[in-house]
Design a protein around this motif. Sequence first.
Motif, mmCIF file in Angstrom:
data_model
loop_
_atom_site.group_PDB
_atom_site.id
_atom_site.type_symbol
_atom_site.label_atom_id
_atom_site.label_comp_id
_atom_site.label_asym_id
_atom_site.label_seq_id
_atom_site.Cartn_x
_atom_site.Cartn_y
_atom_site.Cartn_z
ATOM 1 N N LYS A 177 3.480 60.526 -9.349
ATOM 2 C CA LYS A 177 4.591 59.583 -9.465
ATOM 3 C C LYS A 177 5.628 59.832 -8.362
ATOM 4 N N SER A 178 6.639 58.973 -8.316
ATOM 5 C CA SER A 178 7.721 59.150 -7.341
ATOM 6 C C SER A 178 8.397 60.504 -7.514
ATOM 7 N N SER A 179 8.609 60.905 -8.773
ATOM 8 C CA SER A 179 9.227 62.210 -9.012
ATOM 9 C C SER A 179 8.370 63.326 -8.450
ATOM 10 N N GLY A 180 7.045 63.158 -8.520
ATOM 11 C CA GLY A 180 6.146 64.161 -7.967
ATOM 12 C C GLY A 180 6.225 64.229 -6.456
ATOM 13 N N VAL A 181 6.322 63.077 -5.821
ATOM 14 C CA VAL A 181 6.436 63.034 -4.358
ATOM 15 C C VAL A 181 7.712 63.735 -3.900
ATOM 16 N N LEU A 182 8.835 63.422 -4.540
ATOM 17 C CA LEU A 182 10.110 64.023 -4.164
ATOM 18 C C LEU A 182 10.144 65.512 -4.514
ATOM 19 N N PHE A 183 9.556 65.863 -5.628
ATOM 20 C CA PHE A 183 9.460 67.265 -6.012
ATOM 21 C C PHE A 183 8.677 68.052 -4.969
ATOM 22 N N ASP A 184 7.523 67.514 -4.556
ATOM 23 C CA ASP A 184 6.724 68.176 -3.521
ATOM 24 C C ASP A 184 7.528 68.348 -2.241
ATOM 25 N N LYS A 185 8.219 67.293 -1.843
ATOM 26 C CA LYS A 185 8.988 67.324 -0.590
ATOM 27 C C LYS A 185 10.076 68.397 -0.641
ATOM 28 N N GLY A 186 10.867 68.378 -1.712
ATOM 29 C CA GLY A 186 11.959 69.338 -1.813
ATOM 30 C C GLY A 186 11.477 70.763 -2.005
ATOM 31 N N ALA A 187 10.442 70.938 -2.816
ATOM 32 C CA ALA A 187 9.934 72.285 -3.078
ATOM 33 C C ALA A 187 9.373 72.917 -1.815
ATOM 34 N N ARG A 188 8.620 72.152 -1.049
ATOM 35 C CA ARG A 188 8.063 72.697 0.196
ATOM 36 C C ARG A 188 9.174 73.147 1.143
ATOM 37 N N LYS A 189 10.247 72.372 1.192
ATOM 38 C CA LYS A 189 11.338 72.703 2.113
ATOM 39 C C LYS A 189 12.023 74.014 1.758
ATOM 40 N N ILE A 190 11.997 74.386 0.490
ATOM 41 C CA ILE A 190 12.634 75.658 0.124
ATOM 42 C C ILE A 190 11.588 76.754 -0.096
ATOM 43 N N GLY A 191 10.351 76.497 0.327
ATOM 44 C CA GLY A 191 9.332 77.545 0.350
ATOM 45 C C GLY A 191 8.510 77.697 -0.911
ATOM 46 N N LEU A 192 8.482 76.678 -1.782
ATOM 47 C CA LEU A 192 7.702 76.754 -3.009
ATOM 48 C C LEU A 192 6.371 76.025 -2.860
ATOM 49 N N ASN A 337 11.455 54.215 -10.212
ATOM 50 C CA ASN A 337 10.746 53.554 -11.327
ATOM 51 C C ASN A 337 10.022 54.564 -12.214
ATOM 52 N N GLU A 338 10.736 55.608 -12.587
ATOM 53 C CA GLU A 338 10.149 56.670 -13.396
ATOM 54 C C GLU A 338 9.885 56.253 -14.847
ATOM 55 N N TYR A 339 10.327 55.079 -15.234
ATOM 56 C CA TYR A 339 10.041 54.607 -16.590
ATOM 57 C C TYR A 339 8.567 54.269 -16.768
ATOM 58 N N LYS A 340 7.818 54.255 -15.695
ATOM 59 C CA LYS A 340 6.384 53.983 -15.768
ATOM 60 C C LYS A 340 5.586 55.287 -15.862
ATOM 61 N N GLU A 400 23.255 50.329 -14.117
ATOM 62 C CA GLU A 400 22.442 49.328 -13.420
ATOM 63 C C GLU A 400 21.829 49.903 -12.148
ATOM 64 N N GLN A 401 22.606 50.683 -11.432
ATOM 65 C CA GLN A 401 22.142 51.215 -10.164
ATOM 66 C C GLN A 401 21.103 52.317 -10.338
ATOM 67 N N ASN A 402 21.268 53.166 -11.361
ATOM 68 C CA ASN A 402 20.529 54.424 -11.379
ATOM 69 C C ASN A 402 19.404 54.529 -12.396
ATOM 70 N N PHE A 403 19.239 53.553 -13.278
ATOM 71 C CA PHE A 403 18.129 53.645 -14.230
ATOM 72 C C PHE A 403 16.795 53.736 -13.499
ATOM 73 N N THR A 404 16.640 53.018 -12.426
ATOM 74 C CA THR A 404 15.371 53.056 -11.689
ATOM 75 C C THR A 404 15.371 54.111 -10.580
ATOM 76 N N ARG A 405 16.458 54.840 -10.418
ATOM 77 C CA ARG A 405 16.578 55.778 -9.300
ATOM 78 C C ARG A 405 16.766 57.224 -9.752
ATOM 79 N N ASN A 406 16.498 57.510 -11.016
ATOM 80 C CA ASN A 406 16.765 58.860 -11.517
ATOM 81 C C ASN A 406 15.489 59.659 -11.722
ATOM 82 N N MET A 407 15.615 60.975 -11.653
ATOM 83 C CA MET A 407 14.548 61.889 -12.044
ATOM 84 C C MET A 407 15.163 63.192 -12.546
ATOM 85 N N THR A 408 14.346 63.988 -13.189
ATOM 86 C CA THR A 408 14.785 65.238 -13.807
ATOM 87 C C THR A 408 13.805 66.338 -13.427
#
Length: 552
Positions: A177-192, A337-340, A400-408
């Motif tokens: 998912k999108s959260s996975g893509v961003l997680f991979d990107k950020g984690a790699r940058k800090i050495g995980l 679109n993490e609601y999917k 309105e702005q962030n329901f489709t733009r959030n992750m945890t």
Amino acid sequence: MTDRARYEESDTVDFVIVGSGAAGGVLARELSVAGFRIVVLEQGPYRRNADFTHDEVGVFFENQLMGGAADPQTFRHAETEQAQVQLNPPAALYARTVGGSSTHFSGNFWRLRPLDFKERTLLGDIKGTGFADWPVSYEEMEPYYTRVDWEIGVSGAPGPFDPPRSRPYPVPPLPRKSSGVLFDKGARKIGLTTQPAPKAILSAPHNGRAACIHCGFCLAFGCEVGAKSSTLVTMIPQAEATGRCEIRADSTVARLETNASGKISQVVYFDKAGKEHAQKTHAVILAANGVETPRLLFLSATPAQPDGLANSSGLVGKYLMFNHHSVAHAWFEEPLNEYKSVQCTRIAMDFYETDPQRGFYGGGVLDARPFLNSYPIAFGLSGIDPQLPQWGKEYKQLLEQNFTRNMTIIGNTTSLPQLSNNVTLDPDKKDGYGRPLVRMTYRDHAHDHAMASFLQEKALAIFDAAGATHAWGEPVRDQRLGAHLLGTCRMGDDPAASVVDRYHRSHDVRNLFICDGSSFVTSGRGQPTMTIQALAFRAAEHIARFANNNEI
């Protein structure tokens, strides 16, 4: 099609299993296939896939899958406090339905590692805790983990930190998912190092079941297509198909009754109308979860065992563990679109082991998901940083702005076993059947707080490296509720220091077995269900052997 079994209460069945969830469903299938006559008593109704909905109000606010307000618990942080009824949410988060909490879990499904079973030996004593080794090893458990993969149905791919396995996963990982893509990107940058999240949700058809349709209603909801690998759709239909297993829903157990020799002879329960019944049996298996199992042992006290059945050690109800968790949220510039789809598709296990340089015990796993913010009402109530407006025009714009733009990012971590964390019977409050309510006493250990905070700091660093526009962490504090109910009837070889032996037989009552989260000796790193099921496959094998050898 084989007719479903129906037993008279006067029939002495081979086993009564209390609970139909992660462990109870496995035990029912295994023992009925092995030729034994089984009655499963489940306090909730028998829901089918078509009965599950996407009703946020019903699931989150009316607690429909968790029994509503019919049987609450009381909760306190310490014995010096007066326990209070906790309703919404209840203190113990478990589903009352055939299939138990395997129907409403999010499906994160990683194995324990070899170190989890022998941490006391590896790390030494931790003062003020009941830190101990398990009586079994990972090597002994591995074949049963593999059975869970293939017979329950787990999607995944091995990661660099995974323990050895004898077979690959049966189906590939779920799509990232999108959260996975961003997680991979950020984690790699800090050495995980990240890897696919193993899920008890099918990415492809398996064992005659359909794949996930990515509706987004996984966490706390039942699956309408049967892609979530609950015992409702995996084990229980196979148990019933033998013609030897009866699932008796809406049956709330009151107590276990023993005969003059100290063995259990029948299980007393209430039907939906509140009428009392008693099912005769040769043996009982409690698989009711880490809160309800000790409750039943206390309710079954006798003059010979006044402190509760199977409680000569005094440890029934003790060492309750929840698993600690930390939570961090972020917003991004583009829609995610993490609601999917499913909750989590990527994890990082770099911090699984205890590192003495941190200065505290504990390890954990980071996972990327939307959490409750994938649901519109939940997002409206708690998805906005509390430092920002919570009402009015600006609040509406933030929604309105962030329901489709959030992750945890969740930090899944350990809970140390402490005697002060326990389950007892409330001395003052009763349920509709006249049974004392469960009273839970729980406060997280300082080391667990420290590990949760450590993982939250890493989560916020991942968000920053991934380009989040705004991020914040929820306060790490003492928990008031638990979905992982562990440790209250621990396994062990020493009857003075455990409730059941390595085969899940009670040390005190020869025809009583206990197999659920209460059997845990340590908490693992946040996702216990796969281990609960592996233990159930193993326990069933030994219980069948005992029965066939006339050793029960």
